[in-house]
Each structure stands twice: as C-alpha cells, then as structure tokens.
Write a protein that holds these residues in place. Structure first.
Motif, mmCIF file in Angstrom:
data_model
loop_
_atom_site.group_PDB
_atom_site.id
_atom_site.type_symbol
_atom_site.label_atom_id
_atom_site.label_comp_id
_atom_site.label_asym_id
_atom_site.label_seq_id
_atom_site.Cartn_x
_atom_site.Cartn_y
_atom_site.Cartn_z
ATOM 1 N N SER A 1 4.543 146.723 6.592
ATOM 2 C CA SER A 1 5.555 147.774 6.386
ATOM 3 C C SER A 1 5.366 149.124 7.053
ATOM 4 O O SER A 1 4.291 149.501 6.778
ATOM 5 N N LYS A 2 6.245 149.652 7.816
ATOM 6 C CA LYS A 2 5.859 151.023 8.409
ATOM 7 C C LYS A 2 6.260 152.046 7.550
ATOM 8 O O LYS A 2 5.871 153.062 7.842
ATOM 9 N N ASP B 1 11.441 152.343 19.142
ATOM 10 C CA ASP B 1 11.311 153.522 18.459
ATOM 11 C C ASP B 1 9.714 154.203 18.807
ATOM 12 O O ASP B 1 9.094 154.416 18.072
ATOM 13 N N ALA C 1 16.402 148.526 14.701
ATOM 14 C CA ALA C 1 15.477 149.555 15.347
ATOM 15 C C ALA C 1 13.944 148.599 15.051
ATOM 16 O O ALA C 1 13.855 148.033 14.183
ATOM 17 N N ASP D 1 12.220 142.822 11.242
ATOM 18 C CA ASP D 1 11.426 141.890 10.432
ATOM 19 C C ASP D 1 12.066 140.882 9.704
ATOM 20 O O ASP D 1 11.536 140.136 9.196
ATOM 21 N N GLU E 1 6.874 146.049 16.680
ATOM 22 C CA GLU E 1 7.512 144.714 16.080
ATOM 23 C C GLU E 1 7.433 143.502 17.180
ATOM 24 O O GLU E 1 8.297 142.826 16.920
#
Ligand code: UDP
Ligand code: MG
Length: 329
Positions: free
Chosen positions: A222-223, A61, A28, A113, A32
């Motif tokens: 970080s998301k 996404d 996912a 990542d 990125e």
C-alpha cells in the motif's frame, strides 16, 4: 461545460463527429508496474461485456518504476490514454487529472491494484440505469486492518462529520461510477486542497452505496502509510470543517471562567484564613498548561492558514508532463 451537448445542427458538415465513449475508466497509478497490465486487461474484458465503447485513462502519478512505459505499451492493444504527471502529486490530484481528461458519458474511478472486484461494475451500471448519478462502494468490513488503524479511521470520520455540511460516509471507497454531470461538477470546483471523499458528497446528486469486500493487493505494498494517511486526514479536516478553529473560543472562555473562580476563592481564603504560603507548583502547572493550550491553538490556525496560502498562490494541483494515446498520434 458539458461536452455532451450536441453542436447546433449544420447539415453541410461532412465529417461525422467522433463518438464519445459510453464509459471512461480513470486509474491513478503510483509505482504499479507489477499491476497495471493485469488491471487493464481485466477492465477491458469486463467493459467489453457491459458497454459499447469505453476508454481507460491511466494517470502515472510520478512513478519511479516502469508504470508509464507499461501504460504506453498498453495503448497499442487497448483503448488506453496514458498521462504522466511531472512528479508525485498524490492520489487525489492524479484522479482529478484523469477526470478532467475523461470524455465518457459516465466515469468509473478505480485503483491500479485491483483490490476492488470488477464484478461490481455490472451492479453499478444497473443502478445508473435506474437513475442514480453516483454509485459508490463501501467496505463491508475492515477485519483485515489492525486495531489501531480502525480506531484512527473511526475517530477521523467522527471528527470530520462534526458540524459538516454533508455527511461523509466512513468506509466509502474511491471506486465509484459517476455520471458526466457529477464529473463536470467536480471538475468545476476551483479548490486545490482536495479531499475527494468529501467532495463526492458535497456535490450532491442521486447516490447509491453498494457494499463490497476488498481483495488482497496483487503486487507491491500500500502507498498509504501512517504519514500519508495523516496528511490526507489533515487535508480532509481543514477542507471540510471549521470547528477546530472555533473550539478555542469555548476553551478560552472555560479557562478564563475557571481562573476567575479560582482567583475569587484565593481572595476569600486570604481574607478568612490570612495569607497562606503560595505554592509554586500550582503556578508552574497553570503556566505550562496555558502555554500548551495557546501553542496548540496557534498550530491549528497555522494549519488552516497554510491551506489558505496554498489556495491564494493559485498553483495548479498537478502538472501533466506527457499525454499519450494512439488516437492523438
Ligand atoms: N496512488 C497514487 N498516488 C499516490 C499514492 C497512491 O496514484 O501518491 C494510487 C495507487 O497507485 C493505487 C491507488 O492510488 O492505484 C490506491 O493506493 P493503495 O492501493 O496504495 O492504497 P490502499 O488500497 O492501501 O488504500
Ligand atoms: Mg490498494
């Protein structure tokens, strides 16, 4: 629905059935672009050493950067299938989109990542050969996280595991290998309000945990900020626990019992000592406390009700806007 069930033998059928890959990777990816090429390159290098055939499914996404364009370009050189969701549906839904389209005999979910070292793939496959249907990774330590995040995580998993049907291990990662049977079971679940870390345990199967140390994110941040984690936490709690709904009965009974005792005490005091000057502060405290407790309980009801509402509407969890692979063209 097992895609690996062989069709009945028909000797005259000419074209050889297209062989299914041994392993599918589901990645996912949300914004990125800086990571995806390197990730696919490393996955490809590792997978070539370990299995005969594999596919890499990248689920974009709803990124706003070049993630999808990069993924499509990667399909020229690697066995990549790129999916683009029509908007950002969240990691849980993106993973489901990938799982639903995967065809491998086993599936590995991993982040874009590369925080999770790929050297563990070999161990995962080894455990699979020993008969484990799910091999999942757990963080060996969280020393890199702030004190408050660790405290929240601990409190969340404690709340999640109260009265839950199956234990949901704290620190477990989405990075895991699952046999086709597990993937099929996950895909067959109809719920949309998905908390994958709970569902992995709920479906059961022979599972094995392996401890890992996380690496630093290669690119970007970080998301999952505090808001994102809080939202995911609420999804998890409402999907896997019912005690926040039930707790209000006990709280109500306790408050009612205290009020009765207090009322008796006031009656007795009035009879023995005569009428005292009533204190308004006691009244104010009682009213505001009860008002607050009632509002909290209604809020909790609302939280569950909103999930029921979402399920009843029956909208899909995600929408695939584009699906690109070289083979399909
Ligand atoms: N991700 C996603 N949709 C989102 C948020 C995250 O697909 O809405 C992906 C992200 O691209 C990454 C993975 O989920 O591949 C894990 O996200 P991240 O690394 O930001 O989370 P952390 O490692 O900090 O838990
Ligand atoms: Mg990460």
């Amino acid at each position: 629905m097992n895609r690996h069930v062989k069709p009945p033998s028909t000797a005259h059928v000419l074209p050889a059935p297209q062989s299914l890959p041994d392993l599918s990777f589901v990645i996912a990816a949300y914004n990125e672009a800086g990571n995806i090429s390197k990730t696919v390159e490393r996955v490809d290098t590792q997978a070539r050493k370990l299995v005969g055939s594999f596919e890499i499914i990248i689920v974009d996404d709803g990124s706003t950067d070049g993630t999808y364009a990069e993924s499509k370009a990667l399909a020229e050189r690697y066995p990549v299938r790129a999916l683009r969701l029509s908007r950002n549906f969240g990691k849980e839904q993106a993973m489901m989109a990938g799982l639903l389209r995967s065809v491998g005999a086993a599936v590995v979910i991993l982040d874009a990542d590369l925080q999770e070292p790929l050297c563990h793939l070999e161990t995962m496959l080894k455990h699979r050969a020993e008969g484990f249907e799910m091999v999942y990774t757990v963080r060996a330590q969280r020393r890199d996280e702030t004190w408050s995040k660790r405290a929240f995580t601990r409190a969340f998993y404690a709340m999640l595991n109260i009265g839950s049907e199956t234990a949901i291990p704290a620190n477990a990662r989405d990075f895991r290998l699952m046999d086709r049977r597990v993937v099929n079971a996950l895909c067959a679940l109809p719920e949309r309000n998905r908390f994958m870390k709970g569902l992995y345990g709920w479906v059961g199967f022979r599972s094995k945990a392996i401890p890992i140390d996380l690496e630093q994110r290669e690119d970007g941040i970080s998301k999952f900020g505090f808001r994102g984690l809080f939202k995911l936490g609420l999804t998890g709690l409402t999907a896997f626990t019912a005690w926040p709904l039930r707790i209000w009965t006990s709280i109500g009974i306790s408050i009612a019992a205290c009020s009765i005792l207090y009322g008796l005490w006031i009656a007795l005091r009035t009879l023995v000592f005569g009428i005292a000057v009533p204190g308004w502060s006691t009244l104010v405290v009682a009213i505001t406390l009860l008002g607050g407790v009632q509002l909290i309980s209604i809020g909790v009801l609302g939280e569950y009700l909103s999930r029921v509402f979402t399920e009843v509407k029956g909208r899909p969890g995600f929408i695939v806007a584009e699906d690109h692979s070289i083979k399909s063209e």
